[in-house]
Design an enzyme around this catalytic site. Structure first.
Site, short mmCIF file in Angstrom:
data_model
loop_
_atom_site.label_atom_id
_atom_site.label_comp_id
_atom_site.label_asym_id
_atom_site.label_seq_id
_atom_site.Cartn_x
_atom_site.Cartn_y
_atom_site.Cartn_z
N GLU A 194 0.84 -1.21 0.00
CA GLU A 194 0.00 0.00 0.00
C GLU A 194 0.87 1.25 0.00
O GLU A 194 0.79 2.11 0.89
CB GLU A 194 -0.99 -0.01 1.18
CG GLU A 194 -2.01 -1.13 1.04
CD GLU A 194 -3.19 -1.07 2.01
OE1 GLU A 194 -3.21 -0.20 2.90
OE2 GLU A 194 -4.09 -1.93 1.89
N GLU A 321 -4.63 -8.61 -0.81
CA GLU A 321 -5.43 -8.48 0.41
C GLU A 321 -6.89 -8.32 -0.01
O GLU A 321 -7.21 -7.47 -0.84
CB GLU A 321 -5.03 -7.25 1.24
CG GLU A 321 -3.68 -7.41 1.91
CD GLU A 321 -3.31 -6.23 2.81
OE1 GLU A 321 -4.22 -5.55 3.33
OE2 GLU A 321 -2.10 -6.00 2.97
O1 AHR Z 1 -5.04 -6.36 6.68
C1 AHR Z 1 -4.99 -5.25 7.51
C2 AHR Z 1 -4.36 -4.04 6.84
O2 AHR Z 1 -5.16 -3.62 5.78
C3 AHR Z 1 -3.02 -4.26 6.20
O3 AHR Z 1 -1.97 -4.16 7.11
C4 AHR Z 1 -2.95 -3.15 5.20
O4 AHR Z 1 -2.16 -3.46 4.09
C5 AHR Z 1 -4.40 -2.91 4.82
O5 AHR Z 1 -4.74 -1.58 4.87
#
Ligand code: AHR
Length: 516
Positions: A194, A321
């Site tokens: 991110e 994710e």
């Molecule tokens: O999964 C939780 C968080 O969500 C992670 O650390 C981040 O990459 C995302 O914003």
């Protein structure tokens, strides 16, 4: 077969034989499509809440049965899922993680503060050696995210050498001194996480240059080269995909194998009041499923950009994710991201799997957030107790789709599930030929109350079908430590008539069948 599963099979059989089919599903199994990468069923484990500590790692001295510090119950349950790949150590944590803190004798490791997640003290007991031990125990591939935000190309280059070198250099010798003679196989390396947010608040233009700088110094041996994944965008945007593809030109020193993207599903879409994990109204069942289905547009638009700019289909799309994100329960630590997991999560997971299969040509990996105790977890633990969640069962049901070849499935007829003037498809369908040669069909009914009557045809007559089904007594049916088997799959069997198969897909359910 248990009495319960026998009864549910009989019920399904009865429904299927007495109700006229409304929806027709035609499977073109003589026209197999692309392979569904097994890594689409990947996992993510971050140093966050009890995601690692307590959930996976309990330490060798723990009274909880463990193998070199890893809980045996959790490892066994995860092995049963046939997890193909695990992403680690973050997440936001990755951009503040310095790998040297997590090697050497555990009692001498640095105590750091986990500034990303609650400021808790991190004793670094779980580091590089422990992570690779875990993936080797699971039989999974390793996906390591390196620190770009507060790290340097040099720190990354040295970590890569530590993990992958078989030479007699200082770093490989240090690894040997720490107990690992041979290099580990490093399959995937993520350059930051991110980068637009917790990974450095960068613009895509700026990150693209940073990516080029870092990626140039990934010098792993020829036989142990990881695929290199750039940090990409989130939600509906395609700008990061565009920038990276447009500006990273591969050369003998620089490669780009994938672009990672993140998408979380919130029942309300509002980060200040996301919605509850259980005890929610039907409106939030609907809105959660409806929002998760937006992944189809997100995948399609990014794939379109990739297809335009990378005609050879070399750079993969990685959704590293995804999953549900609810309000933390009252009294729970906000930074632990611990949430209950219900039938809604399982149905949502299966809708995502079906959507992932649709873009199998480009989608090389997804990693649900997260594996244990965090967000949409497979497993919840409480001290020595452990349970598997409805999402775990959805992954288990879909195991045959790992590495399978997608089959075109055309759907005719059928209805929508409507609420408050909005509609989503009632039925979601996927089909594939598994590595065992069998034709598998995945059906998801999103409707909370109504069964869906489905008539299935394939290129040759169907004689019977068998498989498993997951549903629950209520929309938020879930497992607890007191009742860990409230939501679990049952076996189902169907006999076809005149070469076609009639299936009544129960409300709020997932059905996965092998056709014969
Ligand atoms: O999964 C939780 C968080 O969500 C992670 O650390 C981040 O990459 C995302 O914003």
């Amino acid at each position: 077969m248990t009495v319960r599963s026998l009864l549910s099979s009989l019920l399904l059989l009865l429904l299927s034989s007495t109700v006229a089919a409304e929806t027709r599903v035609r499977l073109e199994d003589d026209k197999p499509g692309p392979t569904i990468d097994k890594n689409i069923y990947g996992q993510f484990a971050e140093h966050l809440g009890r995601g690692i500590y307590g959930g996976i790692w309990v330490g060798e001295g723990s009274s909880i049965p463990n193998t070199r510090g890893m809980r045996n119950d959790v490892v066994q349950a995860l092995k049963d899922l046939r997890i193909p790949v695990v992403r680690w150590p973050g997440g936001c944590f990755a951009d503040q993680y310095h790998w040297r803190d997590g090697i050497g004798p555990r009692n001498q490791r640095k105590k750091t503060v986990n500034a990303s997640w609650g400021g808790v003290v991190e004793d670094n007991a779980f580091g590089t050696h422990e992570f690779f031990d875990l993936v080797e125990l699971l039989g999974a591939d390793a996906y390591v995210s390196v620190n770009v935000g507060t790290g340097s190309p040099q720190e990354m280059a040295e970590w890569v050498e530590y993990m992958t070198s078989d030479a007699k250099g200082t770093l490989a010798n240090l690894r040997r001194a720490n107990g690992r003679e041979k290099p580990w196989r490093l399959h995937f390396l993520g350059v930051g996480n991110e980068a637009w947010g917790c990974g450095g608040s960068m613009t895509p233009e700026y990150y693209t240059n940073v990516y080029k700088q870092f990626a140039t110094f990934i010098k792993a041996p020829k036989d142990n080269q990881p695929l290199v994944i750039a940090s990409g965008g989130s939600n509906k945007e395609t700008n990061w995909t565009q920038q990276l593809l447009g500006n990273v030109k591969e050369s003998w020193t620089l490669r780009l194998d994938g672009i990672s993207h993140h998408y979380y599903t919130l029942p309300t879409g509002n980060w200040d009041r996301k919605g509850a994990a259980i005890g929610f109204p039907e409106e939030e069942w609907f809105s959660t499923l409806s929002r998760t289905l937006e992944i189809r547009g997100i995948l399609a638009s990014n794939v379109r950009v990739l297809n335009q700019l990378d005609k050879k289909n070399k750079v993969g799309f990685y959704l590293d994710e995804w999953g549900t994100w609810y309000d933390s329960a009252a009294g729970a630590s906000q930074s632990d991201l611990y949430q209950q997991n219900s039938l809604r999560d399982a149905v949502l997971a299966a809708l995502n799997f079906n959507a992932f299969h649709e873009v199998a040509e480009r989608l090389r990996m997804t990693n649900i957030a997260q594996m244990v105790n965090v967000l949409q977890a497979m497993i919840l633990t409480d001290g020595e107790r452990m349970l598997v969640t409805p999402t775990y069962h959805a992954f288990h049901l879909y195991r045959p789709f790992q590495g399978a070849r997608r089959i075109p499935a055309s759907v005719r007829g059928g209805s929508d599930y409507r609420l408050g003037g909005k509609a989503i498809p009632k039925l979601s369908v996927t089909a594939a030929v598994g590595s065992d040669g069998k034709l598998y069909l995945g059906l998801v009914n999103t409707h909370p109350k109504d069964a869906e009557q489905v008539r299935v045809e394939r290129s040759k007559p169907i004689t019977k079908a068998s498989g498993r089904m997951l549903t629950g007594a209520s929309l938020d049916a879930h497992n607890t430590f007191a009742e860990p088997n409230r939501v679990r799959p049952t076996n189902v069997e169907f006999t076809a008539a005149k070469g076609t198969l009639d299936v009544a897909v129960p409300p709020r359910s997932i059905v996965v069948l092998a056709l014969e």
